[in-house]
Design a protein around this motif. Sequence first.
Motif, short mmCIF file in Angstrom:
data_model
loop_
_atom_site.label_atom_id
_atom_site.label_comp_id
_atom_site.label_asym_id
_atom_site.label_seq_id
_atom_site.Cartn_x
_atom_site.Cartn_y
_atom_site.Cartn_z
N LEU A 53 0.83 -1.20 0.00
CA LEU A 53 0.00 0.00 0.00
C LEU A 53 0.87 1.25 0.00
O LEU A 53 0.62 2.20 -0.76
N ASP A 54 1.92 1.24 0.80
CA ASP A 54 2.85 2.38 0.83
C ASP A 54 3.58 2.53 -0.51
O ASP A 54 3.74 3.65 -1.01
N LEU A 55 4.02 1.41 -1.09
CA LEU A 55 4.71 1.46 -2.38
C LEU A 55 3.80 2.01 -3.48
O LEU A 55 4.26 2.77 -4.34
N ILE A 56 2.53 1.64 -3.45
CA ILE A 56 1.58 2.15 -4.44
C ILE A 56 1.45 3.66 -4.30
O ILE A 56 1.47 4.39 -5.29
N ALA A 57 1.32 4.13 -3.07
CA ALA A 57 1.20 5.57 -2.84
C ALA A 57 2.45 6.32 -3.31
O ALA A 57 2.35 7.36 -3.97
N ALA A 59 4.71 5.22 -5.55
CA ALA A 59 4.83 5.07 -7.01
C ALA A 59 3.90 6.02 -7.75
O ALA A 59 4.25 6.53 -8.81
N GLN A 60 2.71 6.26 -7.18
CA GLN A 60 1.77 7.18 -7.81
C GLN A 60 2.26 8.62 -7.77
O GLN A 60 1.98 9.40 -8.67
N SER A 61 2.95 8.96 -6.72
CA SER A 61 3.36 10.36 -6.57
C SER A 61 4.72 10.65 -7.20
O SER A 61 5.13 11.81 -7.27
N CYS A 62 5.42 9.63 -7.67
CA CYS A 62 6.69 9.84 -8.36
C CYS A 62 6.46 10.05 -9.85
O CYS A 62 5.53 9.48 -10.42
N ILE A 68 6.38 0.77 -13.66
CA ILE A 68 7.85 0.72 -13.58
C ILE A 68 8.32 1.26 -12.23
O ILE A 68 9.24 0.70 -11.62
N ASN A 69 7.67 2.30 -11.74
CA ASN A 69 8.03 2.83 -10.42
C ASN A 69 7.88 1.77 -9.34
O ASN A 69 8.78 1.55 -8.53
N ILE A 70 6.73 1.11 -9.33
CA ILE A 70 6.49 0.13 -8.27
C ILE A 70 7.43 -1.07 -8.42
O ILE A 70 7.94 -1.59 -7.44
N ALA A 71 7.68 -1.50 -9.65
CA ALA A 71 8.62 -2.60 -9.87
C ALA A 71 10.02 -2.22 -9.40
O ALA A 71 10.72 -3.03 -8.78
N THR A 72 10.42 -1.00 -9.68
CA THR A 72 11.74 -0.52 -9.27
C THR A 72 11.86 -0.52 -7.75
O THR A 72 12.87 -0.98 -7.20
N PHE A 73 10.83 -0.04 -7.06
CA PHE A 73 10.87 -0.01 -5.59
C PHE A 73 10.95 -1.41 -5.00
O PHE A 73 11.69 -1.66 -4.06
N ILE A 74 10.19 -2.34 -5.57
CA ILE A 74 10.20 -3.72 -5.07
C ILE A 74 11.56 -4.36 -5.34
O ILE A 74 12.14 -5.02 -4.46
N GLY A 75 12.10 -4.15 -6.54
CA GLY A 75 13.42 -4.69 -6.86
C GLY A 75 14.49 -4.12 -5.96
O GLY A 75 15.39 -4.84 -5.52
N TYR A 76 14.39 -2.83 -5.66
CA TYR A 76 15.38 -2.20 -4.79
C TYR A 76 15.30 -2.79 -3.38
O TYR A 76 16.32 -3.02 -2.73
N LEU A 137 -7.82 -0.68 -2.75
CA LEU A 137 -6.89 0.25 -2.10
C LEU A 137 -7.64 1.16 -1.14
O LEU A 137 -7.16 1.46 -0.05
N GLY A 138 -8.81 1.63 -1.56
CA GLY A 138 -9.62 2.48 -0.69
C GLY A 138 -10.00 1.77 0.59
O GLY A 138 -9.96 2.36 1.68
N LYS A 139 -10.35 0.49 0.49
CA LYS A 139 -10.70 -0.28 1.69
C LYS A 139 -9.50 -0.43 2.61
O LYS A 139 -9.61 -0.26 3.82
#
Length: 189
Positions: A53-57, A59-62, A68-76, A137-139
């Motif tokens: 949930l934090d990664l999605i938030a 990734a959306q704001s980057c 690609i943002n979320i994949a990059t964060f998970i890979g990192y 996500l809202g839930k």
Amino acid sequence: MGGGSQVMNIYWDSFKTFFHIGIFTLGGGYAMIPLIEEEVVNKKKWVTKDEMLDLIAIAQSCPGVFAINIATFIGYKLRKTRGAICTTLGTALPSFLIILAIAMFFSQFKDNKVVAAMFRGIRPAVVALIAVPTFNLGKRAKLNWYTIWIPIACALAIWALGVSPIYIIMIAAVGGYIYGRINKTSCNS
């Protein structure tokens, strides 16, 4: 010998996981959320539901492509820079190859009525693929009757008033920071 093999396996596994997600998802980043969550949270357990949930938030704001943002964060998180490169390539490569193939043969089927009908048929499915993770996500974000007005007001401001999403993101960031500071202060009191 086993340690190096395990490290190489995580690189290959992360690349392969995100390649599969990238190749089998229509509709872009938001449509990928259920697949990413199923693979990296439920099956592989690379991140927790709260981390996702934090990664999605984040990734959306980057800036850049959400998936690609979320994949990059998970890979990192998995293996620092090399892990980020593997997951990023895994996510981007299918789209690149598909777009390359379409570009090579576009002139041959651009006026084909069957292809146009297929794309019209895909649209409602893509809307559903985006709506379901948004609702979920809202839930998980613990929206209630006191906070549900925030995403509704943001959507209306963008849609009806033509407010740039960049301003919404900036206001949300400042508001979240202020809320966090106030909440931290009240918890310490």
